[in-house]
Design a protein around this motif. Sequence first.
Motif, PDB file in Angstrom:
ATOM      1  N   ARG A 130      -4.737  -4.882 -19.013  1.00  0.00           N
ATOM      2  CA  ARG A 130      -4.949  -5.528 -20.201  1.00  0.00           C
ATOM      3  C   ARG A 130      -4.145  -6.828 -20.218  1.00  0.00           C
ATOM      4  O   ARG A 130      -2.831  -6.540 -20.457  1.00  0.00           O
ATOM      5  N   GLY A 131      -4.749  -8.069 -20.344  1.00  0.00           N
ATOM      6  CA  GLY A 131      -3.994  -9.197 -20.130  1.00  0.00           C
ATOM      7  C   GLY A 131      -3.362  -9.275 -18.711  1.00  0.00           C
ATOM      8  O   GLY A 131      -4.047  -8.789 -17.671  1.00  0.00           O
ATOM      9  N   THR A 132      -2.282 -10.021 -18.384  1.00  0.00           N
ATOM     10  CA  THR A 132      -1.875 -10.016 -17.185  1.00  0.00           C
ATOM     11  C   THR A 132      -0.873  -9.247 -16.624  1.00  0.00           C
ATOM     12  O   THR A 132      -0.896  -8.897 -15.402  1.00  0.00           O
ATOM     13  N   ASP A 133      -0.059  -8.453 -17.175  1.00  0.00           N
ATOM     14  CA  ASP A 133       0.965  -7.766 -16.964  1.00  0.00           C
ATOM     15  C   ASP A 133       1.145  -6.476 -17.631  1.00  0.00           C
ATOM     16  O   ASP A 133       2.176  -5.944 -17.931  1.00  0.00           O
ATOM     17  N   SER A 134       0.098  -6.305 -18.582  1.00  0.00           N
ATOM     18  CA  SER A 134      -0.017  -4.977 -19.381  1.00  0.00           C
ATOM     19  C   SER A 134      -0.986  -4.176 -18.848  1.00  0.00           C
ATOM     20  O   SER A 134      -2.230  -4.608 -18.443  1.00  0.00           O
TER      21      SER A 134
END
Length: 155
Positions: free
Chosen positions: A55-59
């Motif tokens: 989810r997104g870049t680092d989630s």
Amino acid sequence: MPLLIQEVPVTNAPMELLLLADPSEDKIRSYLLRSKCFVASSGAVVVGACVVQLRGTDSHELMSIAVHPAHQKTGYGTELLKWVIEYYRNSGARQLEVGTGTFGHQLAFYQRHGFRVTSIDRDFFVKNYPEPIFEDGIQLFDMLRLTLRYSVNVV
Ligand SMILES: CC(C)(COP(=O)(O)OP(=O)(O)OC[C@H]1O[C@@H](n2cnc3c(N)ncnc32)[C@H](O)[C@@H]1OP(=O)(O)O)[C@@H](O)C(=O)NCCC(=O)NCCS
């Protein structure tokens, strides 16, 4: 027998296990293609599985986790959850999210490992599933969103 946990191609995801955590096969298939699937095996037997989506870049979001009913309450779910938490910690993730019902042992399962409630998605289970879902005889209405933030949680 020690548990072996490894990533498998999503095309080999054990659907019968994932359906224990999410009653909609359509929903599972819709998020599976954009996710990683991990399975836990004891010898030749697949006893547990989970699916995680970026989810997104680092989630990342734990979309599903399940242990075969014959093997529940023997520690496999805890071992799999801890393994996934460490896998994403080591990958440099900022946080791991999960959505679950507002009551029941699953809620304790996540909070025991550092997940904290971050929001409530009201009527999620009514709006997103064609049939009412019951857990321990109680209808599920709202989804709690929980987050494990790696920077502040020690597991
Ligand atoms: C949630 C789940 C993955 C936990 O797996 P597990 O292998 O049974 O978990 P563990 O054996 O590691 O037990 C973890 C804790 O949960 C408790 N627990 C597990 N199943 C339970 C149940 N049905 N009722 C009450 N407590 C339960 C255990 O007693 C243990 O608590 P403790 O540490 O205080 O002893 C498993 O119950 C499952 O597959 N459930 C169906 C799918 C599901 O609900 N997935 C989560 C969707 S949000």
